[in-house]
Design a protein around this motif. Structure first.
Motif, PDB file in Angstrom:
ATOM      1  N   UNK A 121     -16.941 -38.216  79.929  1.00  0.00           N
ATOM      2  CA  UNK A 121     -16.357 -37.760  78.672  1.00  0.00           C
ATOM      3  C   UNK A 121     -14.844 -37.838  78.612  1.00  0.00           C
ATOM      4  N   UNK A 122     -14.204 -38.295  79.684  1.00  0.00           N
ATOM      5  CA  UNK A 122     -12.739 -38.389  79.703  1.00  0.00           C
ATOM      6  C   UNK A 122     -12.224 -39.431  78.728  1.00  0.00           C
ATOM      7  N   UNK A 123     -10.966 -39.272  78.329  1.00  0.00           N
ATOM      8  CA  UNK A 123     -10.328 -40.241  77.434  1.00  0.00           C
ATOM      9  C   UNK A 123     -10.112 -41.563  78.150  1.00  0.00           C
ATOM     10  N   UNK A 124     -10.120 -42.653  77.383  1.00  0.00           N
ATOM     11  CA  UNK A 124      -9.941 -43.996  77.924  1.00  0.00           C
ATOM     12  C   UNK A 124      -8.551 -44.482  77.548  1.00  0.00           C
ATOM     13  N   UNK A 125      -7.865 -45.103  78.510  1.00  0.00           N
ATOM     14  CA  UNK A 125      -6.556 -45.691  78.242  1.00  0.00           C
ATOM     15  C   UNK A 125      -6.358 -46.890  79.151  1.00  0.00           C
ATOM     16  N   UNK A 126      -5.437 -47.745  78.783  1.00  0.00           N
ATOM     17  CA  UNK A 126      -5.084 -48.885  79.621  1.00  0.00           C
ATOM     18  C   UNK A 126      -4.082 -48.429  80.672  1.00  0.00           C
ATOM     19  N   UNK A 127      -4.130 -49.062  81.825  1.00  0.00           N
ATOM     20  CA  UNK A 127      -3.268 -48.659  82.930  1.00  0.00           C
ATOM     21  C   UNK A 127      -2.934 -49.886  83.770  1.00  0.00           C
ATOM     22  N   UNK A 128      -1.676 -50.017  84.173  1.00  0.00           N
ATOM     23  CA  UNK A 128      -1.252 -51.077  85.075  1.00  0.00           C
ATOM     24  C   UNK A 128      -0.954 -50.410  86.411  1.00  0.00           C
ATOM     25  N   UNK A 129      -1.594 -50.935  87.465  1.00  0.00           N
ATOM     26  CA  UNK A 129      -1.403 -50.302  88.768  1.00  0.00           C
ATOM     27  C   UNK A 129      -1.305 -51.331  89.876  1.00  0.00           C
ATOM     28  N   UNK A 130      -0.753 -50.906  90.990  1.00  0.00           N
ATOM     29  CA  UNK A 130      -0.632 -51.737  92.182  1.00  0.00           C
ATOM     30  C   UNK A 130      -2.018 -51.926  92.813  1.00  0.00           C
ATOM     31  N   UNK A 132      -2.603 -52.538  95.879  1.00  0.00           N
ATOM     32  CA  UNK A 132      -2.618 -52.001  97.240  1.00  0.00           C
ATOM     33  C   UNK A 132      -2.678 -50.474  97.276  1.00  0.00           C
ATOM     34  N   UNK A 133      -1.776 -49.816  96.539  1.00  0.00           N
ATOM     35  CA  UNK A 133      -1.665 -48.356  96.657  1.00  0.00           C
ATOM     36  C   UNK A 133      -2.133 -47.600  95.416  1.00  0.00           C
ATOM     37  N   UNK A 134      -2.509 -48.323  94.363  1.00  0.00           N
ATOM     38  CA  UNK A 134      -3.020 -47.751  93.114  1.00  0.00           C
ATOM     39  C   UNK A 134      -1.994 -46.915  92.350  1.00  0.00           C
ATOM     40  N   UNK A 135      -0.708 -47.073  92.668  1.00  0.00           N
ATOM     41  CA  UNK A 135       0.341 -46.393  91.917  1.00  0.00           C
ATOM     42  C   UNK A 135       0.428 -47.005  90.523  1.00  0.00           C
ATOM     43  N   UNK A 136       0.518 -46.166  89.502  1.00  0.00           N
ATOM     44  CA  UNK A 136       0.708 -46.667  88.143  1.00  0.00           C
ATOM     45  C   UNK A 136       2.117 -47.227  88.022  1.00  0.00           C
ATOM     46  N   UNK A 137       2.248 -48.410  87.389  1.00  0.00           N
ATOM     47  CA  UNK A 137       3.513 -49.131  87.344  1.00  0.00           C
ATOM     48  C   UNK A 137       4.040 -49.307  85.933  1.00  0.00           C
ATOM     49  N   UNK A 138       5.369 -49.410  85.844  1.00  0.00           N
ATOM     50  CA  UNK A 138       6.041 -49.840  84.617  1.00  0.00           C
ATOM     51  C   UNK A 138       6.758 -51.144  84.947  1.00  0.00           C
ATOM     52  N   UNK A 139       7.372 -51.773  83.957  1.00  0.00           N
ATOM     53  CA  UNK A 139       8.096 -53.028  84.179  1.00  0.00           C
ATOM     54  C   UNK A 139       9.214 -52.847  85.203  1.00  0.00           C
ATOM     55  N   UNK A 140       9.811 -51.673  85.278  1.00  0.00           N
ATOM     56  CA  UNK A 140      10.908 -51.423  86.224  1.00  0.00           C
ATOM     57  C   UNK A 140      10.432 -51.385  87.670  1.00  0.00           C
ATOM     58  N   UNK A 141       9.134 -51.215  87.881  1.00  0.00           N
ATOM     59  CA  UNK A 141       8.587 -51.134  89.234  1.00  0.00           C
ATOM     60  C   UNK A 141       8.151 -52.489  89.793  1.00  0.00           C
ATOM     61  N   UNK A 142       8.258 -53.530  89.005  1.00  0.00           N
ATOM     62  CA  UNK A 142       7.708 -54.835  89.369  1.00  0.00           C
ATOM     63  C   UNK A 142       8.826 -55.830  89.646  1.00  0.00           C
ATOM     64  N   UNK A 143       8.662 -56.613  90.709  1.00  0.00           N
ATOM     65  CA  UNK A 143       9.579 -57.690  91.056  1.00  0.00           C
ATOM     66  C   UNK A 143       8.841 -59.001  90.817  1.00  0.00           C
ATOM     67  N   UNK A 144       9.481 -59.921  90.116  1.00  0.00           N
ATOM     68  CA  UNK A 144       8.876 -61.218  89.824  1.00  0.00           C
ATOM     69  C   UNK A 144       9.361 -62.227  90.871  1.00  0.00           C
ATOM     70  N   UNK A 145       8.418 -62.943  91.461  1.00  0.00           N
ATOM     71  CA  UNK A 145       8.747 -63.986  92.435  1.00  0.00           C
ATOM     72  C   UNK A 145       8.039 -65.273  92.040  1.00  0.00           C
TER      73      UNK A 145
END
Length: 149
Positions: A121-130, A132-145
């Motif tokens: 019954x929990x709410x559904x939302x989109x989530x971006x996560x790592x 490896x560690x399942x930490x929720x990420x924002x654009x500031x947390x990501x390095x592009x290579x």
């Protein structure tokens, strides 16, 4: 830039944008995820012209997002549209757009429908996560290579 130009870009955002960037395509996918499967039902629920609907369905069929499945009605064989695995994988994309739209574009006076997890019954939302560690990420947390070949 034409659809064909975008579709041939060496970019994993440009090619999907070429397919999904037209508003009727996104709304058609929304209806499919809500359970609509038949041409007439799409047309009546979306108030879309037959020609535009036919065109959008054909593009999604050609791209392998949808498949046509026969069914019997009035003694005739007709077809309904079902998501393929490729199509079902678009669910998080639509959820991300919906989550953003609910936050930034939903009129205060209008109530939208709510999405809940069937099991708890929990709410559904989109989530971006790592991965490896399942930490929720924002654009500031990501390095592009660059990709290595």
């Amino acid at each position: 830039m034409s659809y064909a130009s975008f579709a041939s870009l060496p970019c994993t955002l440009g090619r999907p944008a070429a397919l999904l960037g037209e508003r009727w395509t996104l709304l058609l996918l929304r209806q499919i995820f809500l359970g609509t499967r038949r041409f007439e039902d799409f047309q009546s629920s979306m108030e879309i012209s037959r020609s535009v609907l036919t065109d959008r369905l054909n593009v999604l069929l050609q791209e392998g997002v949808l498949k046509r499945v026969p069914y019997q009605a009035d003694g005739r064989t007709r077809h309904e549209y079902r998501l393929t695995e490729k199509g079902r994988d678009l669910y998080p994309v639509l959820m991300a757009l919906r989550t953003w739209g609910e936050k930034w574009m939903a009129p205060d006076e209008e109530e939208s429908f709510h999405l809940h997890h069937r099991d708890c019954g929990g709410d559904v939302r989109a989530k971006v996560e790592c991965t490896e560690c399942a930490t929720e990420l924002t654009a500031r947390d990501v390095v592009v290579t660059p990709r290595t070949q």
